[in-house]
Design an enzyme around this catalytic site. Structure first.
Site, mmCIF file in Angstrom:
data_model
loop_
_atom_site.group_PDB
_atom_site.id
_atom_site.type_symbol
_atom_site.label_atom_id
_atom_site.label_comp_id
_atom_site.label_asym_id
_atom_site.label_seq_id
_atom_site.Cartn_x
_atom_site.Cartn_y
_atom_site.Cartn_z
ATOM 1 N N ASN A 1 71.843 28.655 31.623
ATOM 2 C CA ASN A 1 70.985 29.130 32.714
ATOM 3 C C ASN A 1 70.073 30.266 32.280
ATOM 4 O O ASN A 1 69.481 30.947 33.101
ATOM 5 C CB ASN A 1 71.834 29.573 33.911
ATOM 6 C CG ASN A 1 72.735 30.761 33.594
ATOM 7 O OD1 ASN A 1 73.005 31.042 32.427
ATOM 8 N ND2 ASN A 1 73.209 31.451 34.617
ATOM 9 N N ASP B 1 94.116 36.230 53.334
ATOM 10 C CA ASP B 1 92.827 35.988 53.978
ATOM 11 C C ASP B 1 91.960 35.143 53.044
ATOM 12 O O ASP B 1 92.369 34.815 51.928
ATOM 13 C CB ASP B 1 92.121 37.296 54.367
ATOM 14 C CG ASP B 1 91.825 38.200 53.183
ATOM 15 O OD1 ASP B 1 91.336 37.684 52.153
ATOM 16 O OD2 ASP B 1 92.087 39.407 53.261
ATOM 17 N N HIS C 1 90.037 41.548 36.015
ATOM 18 C CA HIS C 1 90.710 40.582 35.147
ATOM 19 C C HIS C 1 90.356 39.145 35.528
ATOM 20 O O HIS C 1 90.028 38.305 34.668
ATOM 21 C CB HIS C 1 92.218 40.807 35.228
ATOM 22 C CG HIS C 1 93.019 40.047 34.227
ATOM 23 N ND1 HIS C 1 93.560 38.805 34.491
ATOM 24 C CD2 HIS C 1 93.395 40.353 32.956
ATOM 25 C CE1 HIS C 1 94.240 38.388 33.437
ATOM 26 N NE2 HIS C 1 94.161 39.307 32.487
ATOM 27 N N SER D 1 95.513 36.165 27.981
ATOM 28 C CA SER D 1 94.794 35.981 29.241
ATOM 29 C C SER D 1 93.419 35.393 29.010
ATOM 30 O O SER D 1 92.908 34.636 29.840
ATOM 31 C CB SER D 1 94.638 37.322 29.961
ATOM 32 O OG SER D 1 95.832 37.721 30.570
ATOM 33 N N ASP E 1 89.126 35.877 51.573
ATOM 34 C CA ASP E 1 88.209 36.636 50.724
ATOM 35 C C ASP E 1 88.881 36.988 49.392
ATOM 36 O O ASP E 1 89.619 37.974 49.301
ATOM 37 C CB ASP E 1 87.767 37.912 51.444
ATOM 38 C CG ASP E 1 86.807 38.745 50.604
ATOM 39 O OD1 ASP E 1 86.332 38.240 49.567
ATOM 40 O OD2 ASP E 1 86.534 39.906 50.983
ATOM 41 N N ASP F 1 102.480 25.995 23.066
ATOM 42 C CA ASP F 1 101.926 24.672 22.755
ATOM 43 C C ASP F 1 100.663 24.735 21.923
ATOM 44 O O ASP F 1 100.579 24.130 20.855
ATOM 45 C CB ASP F 1 101.650 23.910 24.057
ATOM 46 C CG ASP F 1 102.916 23.669 24.859
ATOM 47 O OD1 ASP F 1 103.852 23.069 24.305
ATOM 48 O OD2 ASP F 1 102.984 24.104 26.022
ATOM 49 N N ASP G 1 94.581 34.642 39.811
ATOM 50 C CA ASP G 1 94.409 35.911 39.114
ATOM 51 C C ASP G 1 94.127 37.024 40.123
ATOM 52 O O ASP G 1 94.656 36.990 41.234
ATOM 53 C CB ASP G 1 93.265 35.774 38.090
ATOM 54 C CG ASP G 1 93.492 36.612 36.854
ATOM 55 O OD1 ASP G 1 93.463 37.850 36.974
ATOM 56 O OD2 ASP G 1 93.689 36.041 35.766
ATOM 57 N N ASP H 1 72.075 30.713 27.034
ATOM 58 C CA ASP H 1 72.531 31.943 27.680
ATOM 59 C C ASP H 1 72.234 33.149 26.778
ATOM 60 O O ASP H 1 72.552 33.131 25.582
ATOM 61 C CB ASP H 1 74.032 31.841 27.977
ATOM 62 C CG ASP H 1 74.345 30.612 28.820
ATOM 63 O OD1 ASP H 1 74.389 30.736 30.043
ATOM 64 O OD2 ASP H 1 74.504 29.535 28.230
ATOM 65 N N PRO I 1 75.965 37.296 39.084
ATOM 66 C CA PRO I 1 74.877 36.352 38.821
ATOM 67 C C PRO I 1 75.286 35.160 37.960
ATOM 68 O O PRO I 1 74.678 34.090 38.064
ATOM 69 C CB PRO I 1 73.829 37.216 38.097
ATOM 70 C CG PRO I 1 74.127 38.600 38.510
ATOM 71 C CD PRO I 1 75.607 38.671 38.711
ATOM 72 N N ILE J 1 76.571 34.556 29.700
ATOM 73 C CA ILE J 1 77.399 33.854 28.718
ATOM 74 C C ILE J 1 77.512 32.379 29.070
ATOM 75 O O ILE J 1 77.050 31.924 30.116
ATOM 76 C CB ILE J 1 78.811 34.475 28.653
ATOM 77 C CG1 ILE J 1 79.526 34.301 30.008
ATOM 78 C CG2 ILE J 1 78.743 35.935 28.231
ATOM 79 C CD1 ILE J 1 81.012 34.495 29.937
ATOM 80 N N ASP K 1 92.851 34.451 49.221
ATOM 81 C CA ASP K 1 93.558 35.656 48.792
ATOM 82 C C ASP K 1 94.982 35.584 49.343
ATOM 83 O O ASP K 1 95.219 35.816 50.522
ATOM 84 C CB ASP K 1 92.844 36.898 49.322
ATOM 85 C CG ASP K 1 93.516 38.192 48.904
ATOM 86 O OD1 ASP K 1 94.638 38.140 48.335
ATOM 87 O OD2 ASP K 1 92.941 39.266 49.150
#
Length: 534
Positions: free
Chosen positions: A183, A160, A169, A320, A162, A296, A136, A103, A144, A187, A155
């Site tokens: 690929n 819905d 985030h 996060s 989508d 943990d 999230d 990558d 890509p 990343i 959602d």
């Protein structure tokens, strides 16, 4: 004065050497070559450092020794090197596989190196059948580096299908978990070949939406749930949803929080959830990370480069970012162990193979290579029947050899009348020759044929109640059909000596009295177990 400076320089060089090989050598092990293969001088220098010979390599005159834990390896090296009997002595350096993903932005990522993910990817690169649900802000569906890694999500904020991200985030976290890897662009995602299920709960994020998302993930094939979300208020219903996931062998992973406090953040604070803190490039606690013995494990969360909105990449900080790193690692473990991996097993592999980064958390910073190397994929083992005999019927033919394989041979039972109608049945038993604690999955397979429109049934002997439990019913056909019955509570149906007893029966109901007697033909009976060498 010059002599003093010379000794100071030697000490500094020694300290530098220790720092250089400390993490890249096997603790306490030294490779030493003697001038003479066997001599009293060799024995004497071994004894001076409390060393025992682990392995000899006579072809090159080298011995691998394990030094006493009471003597620092640096001091032992010094003693060996001072001995006239020794040609050289050196640490037993680790050697790592050389795989690195191609990558284009991989050089911006330190987390895979710090967590030994590169070595872990040589053990497994995950499986597309392993799904990581990311609860999230959604995901950029056409990014890509993500578009080929997404399975249908939802959602729950707008109710819905989508889960498009307008905040960024969730897109950032998704890339950390399982961006398209090797690929030639962007990343590398920790989960490599694992897939992403985007479950959006923002901007209308509530405990109810979290619960709905967790239940959806569990019921729609996810194996890991990554939650970079939270608040300081516990919810019993939310806790119940996390327990539901674990009971279905799905591992919930959640962020510990970014306020540098010991207060529990939820959902990370629930016992059923793996709580994740954050470390930096130097393996130190990130200044913002919450901490305490309820946290943990940790993973890199400072200055983390990942996918973002408008098909871009940005650096972000937070527990996060650490959480999807652990979630991706969990995905690798599920892929490596196999489809029958339990949440408890995956969690134990993560927790028991951490590197020590301080007392601010319970276990340590994740080590992907160690965790993957510690678990052994199960081996499918078959246990054939040892006895089979007529249980209900007028006559039978055949014996155990006739049900060992799927072939032209059968154990057949001619039916008889009963108060229920026409019935024919056989009893069987086998012995599971593996420790029950090593069995991750147990199933019974029966291949048989009977009257079209009839019903086949299976009972298993319950060793706790000393009676047979009805287990499953299935339709019968005039051609052989295989039924595979999963035994979810093996301890109930396997005796202390490994014995399993069962009954299989064919039945035509009383209302069809015009039916003549039939033959229930059993082609194969076997017990299959996925057994791990623990």
């Amino acid at each position: 004065m010059k002599l003093k400076k010379f000794f100071v320089l030697l000490l500094l060089l020694g300290a530098l050497a220790a720092l250089t090989f400390g993490q890249d050598a096997i603790p306490g092990q030294i490779l030493v070559k003697f001038r003479t293969p066997t001599s009293w001088a060799n024995y004497a220098v071994h004894r001076s450092v409390g060393a025992r010979v682990v392995q000899k390599m006579p072809q090159i005159g080298v011995e691998l020794v394990q030094v006493s834990p009471r003597i620092p390896v640096e001091r032992a090296l010094e003693r060996y090197r001072r001995s006239p009997a020794v040609v050289y002595a050196e640490p037993n350096y680790r050697r790592y596989p050389l795989f690195r993903p191609n990558d284009s932005l991989y050089s911006q990522q330190y987390a895979p190196i710090r967590t030994f993910a590169e070595q872990g990817w040589d053990i497994t690169r995950g499986d597309p059948s392993t799904i990581i649900a990311v609860i999230d802000t959604g995901i950029q569906l056409d990014h890509p580096d993500l578009r080929n890694k997404i399975v249908p999500g939802y959602d729950f904020s707008d109710n819905d299908s989508d889960p498009s991200d307008s905040i960024g985030h969730g897109t950032h976290c998704s890339g950390i978990a399982a961006a398209d890897t090797n690929n030639g662009m962007g990343i590398a995602g920790m989960g490599f070949n694992c897939m992403i299920m985007p479950l959006k709960i923002f901007p209308n994020s509530t405990s109810a939406n979290v619960i709905l998302a967790v239940l959806h993930a569990t019921d729609h094939g996810a194996k890991v749930i990554s939650m970079s979300i939270g608040s300081y208020f516990a919810s019993q219903a939310e806790d119940d949803a996390m327990k539901y996931a674990v009971e279905h062998d799905v591992l919930p992973v959640a962020a510990a929080g970014n306020d540098n406090v010991t207060t529990k953040l939820y959902p990370a604070g629930y016992d059923s959830v793996l709580a994740v803190g954050s470390t930096d490039q130097n393996d130190q606690k990130s200044g913002f990370s919450n901490w305490g013995d309820w946290v943990d494990v940790a993973a890199p969360g400072s200055h983390i480069y990942s996918t973002y909105l408008n098909s871009t990449y940005v650096f972000q900080d937070g527990t996060s970012m650490a959480t999807p790193c652990v979630a991706g690692y969990a995905g690798l473990l599920y892929s490596h162990i196999g489809a029958d991996a339990t949440a408890a097993e995956v969690r134990a592999a993560i927790e028991n193979n951490c590197d020590d980064v301080g007392t601010w958390l319970k276990f340590g910073r994740i080590n992907v290579a160690r965790g993957l190397a510690d678990v052994v994929p199960p081996v499918e083992t078959e246990f054939p029947p040892e006895e089979i005999e007529m249980y209900l019927g007028t006559s039978s033919s055949g014996d155990v050899p006739d049900v060992l394989h799927s072939d032209s041979l059968r154990f057949s039972v001619r039916s008889t009348w009963s108060s229920l109608g026409q019935v024919a049945g056989a009893g069987f038993s086998m012995t599971m020759g593996a420790p029950l604690e090593n069995v991750s999955s147990l199933s019974l397979e029966i291949e048989a044929n009977g009257p079209a429109g009839g019903t086949g049934m299976v009972w298993l002997f319950n060793w706790n109640t000393n009676q047979y439990d009805f287990f499953k019913a299935f339709p019968l056909y005039t051609t052989d059909q295989t039924q595979k019955l999963r035994i979810y509570t093996p301890a109930t149906y396997v005796s202390s000596t490994g014995e399993v007893r069962g009954i299989t029966r064919a039945h035509v109901p009383l209302r069809r009295m015009s039916w003549s007697p039939f033959t229930y033909a059993i082609n194969e009976v076997k017990l299959s177990a996925l057994v791990r060498n623990r």
